[in-house]
Enzyme design. Structure first.
Site, PDB file in Angstrom:
ATOM      1  CG  ASN A   6      -1.762   1.204   1.377  1.00  0.00           C
ATOM      2  OD1 ASN A   6      -1.830   2.029   0.461  1.00  0.00           O
ATOM      3  ND2 ASN A   6      -2.427   1.338   2.520  1.00  0.00           N
ATOM      4  CE  LYS A   8      -0.197   3.194   4.854  1.00  0.00           C
ATOM      5  NZ  LYS A   8      -0.068   3.249   6.296  1.00  0.00           N
ATOM      6  CG  HIS A  88      -5.959   1.877   5.317  1.00  0.00           C
ATOM      7  ND1 HIS A  88      -5.397   2.885   6.072  1.00  0.00           N
ATOM      8  CD2 HIS A  88      -5.011   0.929   5.166  1.00  0.00           C
ATOM      9  CE1 HIS A  88      -4.138   2.542   6.342  1.00  0.00           C
ATOM     10  NE2 HIS A  88      -3.881   1.368   5.806  1.00  0.00           N
ATOM     11  CD  GLU A 157      -3.380  -2.331   7.505  1.00  0.00           C
ATOM     12  OE1 GLU A 157      -2.223  -2.501   7.093  1.00  0.00           O
ATOM     13  OE2 GLU A 157      -4.084  -1.376   7.154  1.00  0.00           O
ATOM     14  N   GLY A 163       2.701   2.429  10.880  1.00  0.00           N
ATOM     15  CA  GLY A 163       3.684   3.502  10.722  1.00  0.00           C
ATOM     16  C   GLY A 163       4.432   3.857  11.994  1.00  0.00           C
ATOM     17  CB  SER A 193       5.247  -1.791  12.203  1.00  0.00           C
ATOM     18  OG  SER A 193       4.953  -0.427  12.443  1.00  0.00           O
TER      19      SER A 193
HETATM   20  P1  13P Z   1       3.049   0.510   7.762  1.00  0.00           P
HETATM   21  O1  13P Z   1       3.523  -0.775   7.143  1.00  0.00           O
HETATM   22  O2  13P Z   1       3.778   1.712   7.245  1.00  0.00           O
HETATM   23  O3  13P Z   1       2.979   0.421   9.238  1.00  0.00           O
HETATM   24  O4  13P Z   1       1.527   0.706   7.240  1.00  0.00           O
HETATM   25  C1  13P Z   1       0.645  -0.350   7.336  1.00  0.00           C
HETATM   26  C2  13P Z   1      -0.557  -0.020   6.548  1.00  0.00           C
HETATM   27  O5  13P Z   1      -1.345   0.849   6.902  1.00  0.00           O
HETATM   28  C3  13P Z   1      -0.792  -0.774   5.305  1.00  0.00           C
HETATM   29  O6  13P Z   1      -2.070  -0.559   4.806  1.00  0.00           O
END
Ligand code: 13P
Length: 236
Positions: A6, A8, A88, A157, A163, A193
């Protein structure tokens, strides 16, 4: 296994092109049988891949219309997109999507035959309240969601792991995934993470069918390494 990247709001169209070239040739060269999906930003959707599925991070649940700033089915159809992330944490908590809106989105894209990666997960203050509150919170994120939808994938998640570099303990992941397994037979991904260093130990847990990776997926070689780790798991 299912491995999802992802992006983002990261990467340009050019950067996405370069990334896809690396990942696609890795998947081809290594005859990867696991499912690999990439969710780039809308502006990079030109790419139609053969061996890597491209999905969107969001879309508005309509054919087209007066929805300023959104994109709808008509635009996704043009790019042959049939895969979407819904629910999400950043859409829920940063952009304020309600469960009602999320459920409407789910219904619309399910009716249109999309593969839906439906995301759930609790903020830290809920986890601190204990298991009962935690499960109630996650259950509420299934309101209006058809857990028997054929093309459903669930991603757990935890908000506090996204993050942050923090990951739940193995027990916490296994407990949540077995609770989710009791609800649905859909594949279950873990996200939050996930890195090259911890991907394999997460993927080998019971009821973990893959990973949804944010920041650590931004490097094409890192993502390829995670794909290789998943392939290795199958051989043991
Ligand atoms: P990170 O891997 O940066 O923690 O993000 C996870 C996420 O939100 C994937 O959709």
């Amino acid at each position: 296994m299912i491995l999802c990247a992802n992006f983002k709001a990261n990467k340009t169209r050019q950067e996405t092109r370069a990334y896809m070239a690396v990942v696609e040739s890795f998947v081809a060269a290594n005859e990867i049988e696991d499912t690999v999906m990439v969710f780039p930003p809308f502006t990079a959707l030109e790419h139609l891949s053969r061996n890597v599925l491209i999905g969107v991070q969001n879309a508005y649940p309509a054919q087209n219309g007066a929805y300023t700033g959104e994109i709808t089915l008509e635009q996704l159809d043009e790019f042959g997109i049939k895969t979407i992330l819904i629910g999400h944490s950043e859409r829920r908590h940063v952009l304020g999507e309600t469960q009602e809106q999320i459920a409407a989105k789910f219904r619309f894209f399910a009716e249109n035959g999309f593969v839906i990666i439906y995301c759930v997960g609790e903020p830290i203050e809920v986890r601190e309240l204990g298991d009962k509150a935690l499960m109630q919170y996650v259950d509420a994120q299934f309101e209006g969601i058809d857990c028997n939808y054929t093309d459903l994938i669930i991603a757990y998640e935890p908000v506090w792991a996204i993050g942050t570099g923090l990951t739940p303990t193995t027990d916490q992941i296994v407990t949540m995934h077995s609770a989710l397994r009791a609800k649905t037979s859909a594949p279950l991904l873990y996200g939050g993470s996930v890195k090259v260093d911890n991907a394999q130990s997460i993927m080998e847990l019971d009821n973990v069918d893959g990973v949804l990776v944010g920041s650590a997926s931004l490097g094409a070689n890192d993502f390829c390494e995670m794909i290789a780790l998943a392939a290795e798991l199958k051989q043991v």
